[in-house]
Design a protein around this motif. Sequence first.
Motif, PDB file in Angstrom:
ATOM      1  N   ILE A 141       0.920  -1.206   0.031  1.00 38.03           N
ATOM      2  CA  ILE A 141      -0.194   0.147   0.003  1.00 38.03           C
ATOM      3  C   ILE A 141       0.763   1.295   0.099  1.00 38.03           C
ATOM      4  CG2 ILE A 141      -1.572   1.357   1.474  1.00 38.03           C
ATOM      5  CD1 ILE A 141      -2.746  -1.156   2.231  1.00 38.03           C
ATOM      6  N   GLU A 142       1.895   1.191   0.811  1.00 36.10           N
ATOM      7  CA  GLU A 142       2.815   2.492   0.848  1.00 36.10           C
ATOM      8  C   GLU A 142       3.555   2.589  -0.427  1.00 36.10           C
ATOM      9  OE1 GLU A 142       2.915  -0.219   2.763  1.00 36.10           O
ATOM     10  OE2 GLU A 142       4.992  -1.110   2.717  1.00 36.10           O
ATOM     11  N   ALA A 143       3.786   3.851  -0.920  1.00 35.95           N
ATOM     12  CA  ALA A 143       4.404   4.233  -2.033  1.00 35.95           C
ATOM     13  C   ALA A 143       5.711   4.566  -1.997  1.00 35.95           C
ATOM     14  CB  ALA A 143       3.549   5.346  -2.860  1.00 35.95           C
ATOM     15  N   THR A 144       6.736   3.867  -2.640  1.00 34.44           N
ATOM     16  CA  THR A 144       7.985   4.105  -2.829  1.00 34.44           C
ATOM     17  C   THR A 144       8.563   5.242  -3.713  1.00 34.44           C
ATOM     18  OG1 THR A 144       8.582   2.471  -4.254  1.00 34.44           O
ATOM     19  CG2 THR A 144       8.494   1.808  -2.080  1.00 34.44           C
ATOM     20  N   PRO A 145       9.428   5.974  -3.431  1.00 37.68           N
ATOM     21  CA  PRO A 145       9.752   6.863  -4.585  1.00 37.68           C
ATOM     22  C   PRO A 145       9.963   6.374  -6.012  1.00 37.68           C
ATOM     23  CG  PRO A 145      11.445   6.901  -2.519  1.00 37.68           C
ATOM     24  CD  PRO A 145      10.524   5.838  -2.365  1.00 37.68           C
ATOM     25  N   GLU A 146      10.208   5.037  -6.161  1.00 33.39           N
ATOM     26  CA  GLU A 146      10.179   4.547  -7.468  1.00 33.39           C
ATOM     27  C   GLU A 146       8.719   4.412  -7.795  1.00 33.39           C
ATOM     28  OE1 GLU A 146      11.727   3.323  -4.743  1.00 33.39           O
ATOM     29  OE2 GLU A 146      13.706   3.587  -5.135  1.00 33.39           O
ATOM     30  N   VAL A 147       7.970   4.130  -7.198  1.00 36.51           N
ATOM     31  CA  VAL A 147       6.554   4.117  -7.402  1.00 36.51           C
ATOM     32  C   VAL A 147       6.024   5.420  -7.903  1.00 36.51           C
ATOM     33  CG1 VAL A 147       4.112   3.355  -6.723  1.00 36.51           C
ATOM     34  CG2 VAL A 147       6.076   1.682  -6.111  1.00 36.51           C
ATOM     35  N   LYS A 148       6.184   6.140  -6.967  1.00 36.63           N
ATOM     36  CA  LYS A 148       5.645   7.632  -7.275  1.00 36.63           C
ATOM     37  C   LYS A 148       6.168   8.085  -8.710  1.00 36.63           C
ATOM     38  CE  LYS A 148       5.380   9.064  -2.333  1.00 36.63           C
ATOM     39  NZ  LYS A 148       5.808   9.947  -1.392  1.00 36.63           N
ATOM     40  N   ALA A 149       7.681   7.883  -8.860  1.00 35.95           N
ATOM     41  CA  ALA A 149       8.066   8.233 -10.060  1.00 35.95           C
ATOM     42  C   ALA A 149       7.494   7.381 -11.122  1.00 35.95           C
ATOM     43  CB  ALA A 149       9.551   8.090 -10.293  1.00 35.95           C
TER      44      ALA A 149
END
Length: 364
Positions: free
Chosen positions: A147-155
Amino acid sequence: MGRRPDRKGQEVMSSQETPEENLPAEQAADNGGVAVADEKHPFADPGLPPHEHRIQDIDERAAKRSERTVALLFTVSMLSTVAFIAAFVAIPVDKSIYVWPLGHISALNFALGMTLGSALFCIGAGAVHWARTLMSDVELVDERHAIEATPEVKAKVMEDFRQGAKESALGRRKLIRNTMLGALTLFPLSAVVLLRDLGPLPEDKLRHTLWAKGKLLVNMNTNEPLRPSDIAVGSLTFAKPEGLEEHDHDFQNEIAKAALMIVRLQPDDIKDKRELEWSHEGTVAYSKICTHVGCPISLYEQQTHHVLCPCHQSTFDLSDGARVIFGPAGHALPQLRIGVNDEGYLQALGDFEEPVGPAFWERG
């Protein structure tokens, strides 16, 4: 097992003769999915069918035709919105027309319904046609993640967004973009026109009543003008403005603001200086409308000069500026300044100096 006869004796192909490349398991294997069910994956993944290009993807002329179709739908929506406003202004409320099979119906309602429905339909149809013919329809597979978004996912999300914006061709298809913005900009005007015509603007009507300088105080029961001698000491009399009749179409609205109660006190019993100045020889006039929720006050206690609202027991002292001494009312009753005319009748010397009714100060 090759072929088997059906109920009519005709031969049909069994599942064993289906080409292997068309089987769900084979398709899933080719697409990297789960080919067969096992303990880890209890449901077999059939995979995705091969992508088929639309004619708009390979023929720019077809794409242009779709673009013009979408633009036409958005343009019709804009024209329908303009027609809605024009019909609202131009068609009389009482005009009727015959429409088969509905019969005679209101011309205004029919025009508003047709134009508003057309405006909404064309916006929706234009958006659907745009999505189905010009936006990218490639199916993408994305693995589930935490569920939590990593910086890679946000990018990746931002990259997907930019890619989607690019594939929508909103920047390149300027005709669609401009007509869509025009339709979405004009359509809310329909709601603005409807809300504006819910009724006349209140302006400052809540701050004024029918009372004015020279208006006679008329007995609510006898419908006759009142003289000071008509009001006995310790009695409670209800009055209305001269000229207000029960058969008037706005009687209820006006009496709800102008209803008056008159009490005759001994001048020595009046504690409030302004109340004494606004009275006539101890005869005082106050609004009958309770300042809590607007109930009509009707109970009077002669010995204490208190009036009681029967709804929630708010109590006012008429010998002390009608201030609240008990109950939920938050404000004193407004007083009407009165005097007598040359013929000896009680008359108003102006309107209430403050609005009557409940919670007006909180309203505005």
